[in-house]
Design an enzyme around this catalytic site. Structure first.
Site, mmCIF file in Angstrom:
data_model
loop_
_atom_site.group_PDB
_atom_site.id
_atom_site.type_symbol
_atom_site.label_atom_id
_atom_site.label_comp_id
_atom_site.label_asym_id
_atom_site.label_seq_id
_atom_site.Cartn_x
_atom_site.Cartn_y
_atom_site.Cartn_z
ATOM 1 N N GLY A 1 28.743 26.401 35.861
ATOM 2 C CA GLY A 1 29.887 25.744 35.869
ATOM 3 C C GLY A 1 30.802 26.207 36.820
ATOM 4 N N SER A 2 32.146 25.766 36.559
ATOM 5 C CA SER A 2 33.174 26.174 37.563
ATOM 6 C C SER A 2 33.525 27.464 37.610
ATOM 7 C CB SER A 2 34.501 25.046 37.296
ATOM 8 O OG SER A 2 35.626 25.702 37.828
ATOM 9 N N THR A 3 34.000 28.208 38.597
ATOM 10 C CA THR A 3 34.484 29.462 38.982
ATOM 11 C C THR A 3 35.775 29.637 38.182
ATOM 12 O OG1 THR A 3 35.728 28.841 41.090
ATOM 13 C CG2 THR A 3 33.393 29.774 41.168
ATOM 14 N N VAL A 4 36.446 28.214 37.847
ATOM 15 C CA VAL A 4 37.657 28.735 37.099
ATOM 16 C C VAL A 4 37.085 29.274 35.615
ATOM 17 C CG1 VAL A 4 39.598 27.354 35.994
ATOM 18 C CG2 VAL A 4 38.784 26.579 38.323
#
Lengths: 137, 393
Positions: A63-66
């Site tokens: 998923g997102s690096t956030v």
């Protein structure tokens, strides 16, 4: 028999906790609620379970690096897992664990998804790079 | 991983607590990816700026770094925020969000990061030299700087780019190494794309089919900056592509032609493009036309202004660009034409990172597969067409 798997230290530290094993990859961004520590990823096998204080074992991140910031937020709120064990980690989980100081080990000399199961009491010594069973219930 | 004496000193706090913490992150990741050493980087482009993605969690981490004394030592620019920093009220952004966003930018300013707030730093003068090591995030900019400019970066994240900017270092692995930049697949285009939308479609198909494999693409014709940025942006969206080579176009393609033997081939024809477009297109009643993903160039704004001249868009056209390009377009008079037609042009943000749902949006039309992909995942109804089709159709 006491199982002890040796692996690679990614982020150091020593922690103990109850095992929670996910057969599927985990996305922290949108997949875990940082306020409650509960997995909210729709359709995930552990949906509804809390990872707070657990030795959280899963194949790898996605998923997102956030997602790295979500792990950090959980640490600040006290909802983070005690330690993370991956089959093979990746940049999002590794970054999240470094900035949050959550012990992280991977590449164990056995399969943590099989050798460990929910409810076992585990000790993770990331400094020395091993995970061992303290008790099976 | 091997560290020099200076790097060891930085790691043990010789250059402050913030630099030590940042280097610790880079070293840990270097170990994960099997890097043998660190390498100096010359520029950074930092993502994770929109308050929508960052939230209080990310802001807290950034604040802690700034408080510890983190300051960048190389040129570092910033990706888009969640709103135009001046015209956010006009955009319909909630007050609470604006407050969070302002605090994010203030924190980056304290660390001496340039608050450029654009995904196209290469259009406003932040353009590294070919062959240099850089640390860039923002997947579309990563694709552009690696492929079109020929500088070297991995697909970095917010924390890793900040860490590189503060330490001037990055772990040497992946696309920083010559041998990892070689193509793994050949892509043949049956027909040269005629529009920016079609280049965007080609990228989207390539990313979807190849994931993270480096493609060597044949048949791209003679694409301009707009086509090159569109292709990379969508390839990085549907897959994880961080580097591609275009035969006769990108700087490393010639040298890479030595490594094509035995590679598998993918061919893309007109039907594939139509199919990709239809998958993200629904019949819409009254969509807002959104352009500028990645941020519009001066040429694109010129085209938009020509096509809307004398029309009545009444707030149904939104264009996103950087402050640098906005200024040039204003000087050239294009802005006036677009505004007189009822179009709006915003800086510092875009349709991918603004809180569109909270702004009450439901239907959008665009020429960008990247924008359509993300807006669809936010639950909006989307349609894809060319700029001409969207504004004159």
């Amino acid at each position: 028999m006491n199982v002890k798997l040796k692996g690679r230290k990614v982020v150091g530290g020593v922690a103990e906790g109850e095992a929670l094993v996910s057969s599927e990859a985990v996305s922290f961004y949108g997949g875990v609620d940082p306020e409650t520590g509960i997995i909210i990823d729709h359709g995930h096998p552990l949906e509804g379970r809390s990872i707070t204080g657990k030795v959280f074992i899963f194949p790898t991140g996605k998923g997102s690096t956030v997602g790295s910031y979500v792990i950090y937020r959980m640490k600040k709120l006290g909802t983070a897992p005690a330690a993370i064990v991956n089959v093979e980690t990746e940049i999002i989980i590794a970054t999240g664990c470094v900035i949050s100081e959550v012990p992280l080990v991977d590449k164990l000399d056995g399969n943590p998804l099989i050798d460990f199961s929910d409810g076992m009491h585990l000790r993770v010594d990331a400094d020395e790079g091993f995970v061992e069973i303290i008790s099976r219930d | 991983m091997y560290l020099t004496k200076e790097q060891e000193a930085m790691l043990s706090g010789g250059e402050g607590a913030a630099a030590a913490k940042m280097l610790e992150l880079l070293v840990a990741l270097g170990e994960v990816f099997g890097a043998e050493r660190l390498v100096q980087v010359e520029s950074a482009h930092i993502s994770g700026v929109s308050y929508k993605n960052l939230g209080e969690a990310g802001l807290e981490w950034l604040t802690e770094q700034a408080d510890m004394g983190a300051r960048v030592r190389i040129r570092a620019t910033l990706n888009p925020a969640g709103m135009d920093m001046d015209k956010w009220r006009e955009m319909g952004v909630p007050e609470e969000f604006a407050d969070g966003q302002r605090r994010v930018l203030e924190t980056f300013r304290r660390m001496n990061v340039e608050p450029t707030c654009t995904c196209t730093p290469y259009l406003i003068g932040h353009k590294p030299d070919r062959g240099t090591q850089v640390a860039w995030a923002e997947s579309s900019a990563v694709c552009y700087v690696n492929s079109v400019i020929g500088a070297r970066t991995n697909r970095e994240s917010g924390p890793t780019t900040l860490a590189s900017a503060v330490t001037g270092l990055a772990a040497l692995y992946g696309y920083r190494l010559e041998e990892k930049r070689r193509p793994g697949y050949i892509v043949n285009l049956d027909q040269t794309p005629e529009t920016i939308m079609n280049y965007s479609a080609v990228g989207y198909i390539v990313g979807k089919r190849l994931g993270t494999i480096v493609p060597y693409i044949r048949g791209l014709g003679n694409p301009g900056t707009e086509a090159l940025k569109a292709l990379g942006a969508s390839a990085a969206t549907s897959g994880g592509i961080a580097l591609w080579h275009g035969e006769g176009i990108t700087p490393e393609a010639d040298a890479m032609s030595d490594y094509l033997e035995g590679l598998e081939k993918l061919s893309i024809d007109r039907e594939d493009i139509v199919e990709a477009k239809e998958a993200l297109s629904k019949p819409l009643k009254d969509p807002i036309v959104v352009l500028g993903c990645p941020h519009a160039t001066l040429n694109e704004i010129f085209e938009i202004s020509q096509r809307v001249k004398g029309r009545k868009m009444e707030g149904k056209l939104w264009v996103f660009t950087s402050r640098g390009v906005y200024h040039e377009a204003e000087m050239a008079g294009y802005m006036k034409t677009i505004e007189e037609a009822g179009g709006r042009v915003y800086r510092d943000t875009c349709m991918v990172v603004a809180p569109l749902k909270e702004m009450g949006w439901s239907e959008v039309a665009t020429n960008s597969f990247k924008a359509a992909h993300y807006m669809a995942s936010m639950g909006l109804e989307t349609r894809i067409d060319t700029i001409k089709g969207l504004l004159e159709g």
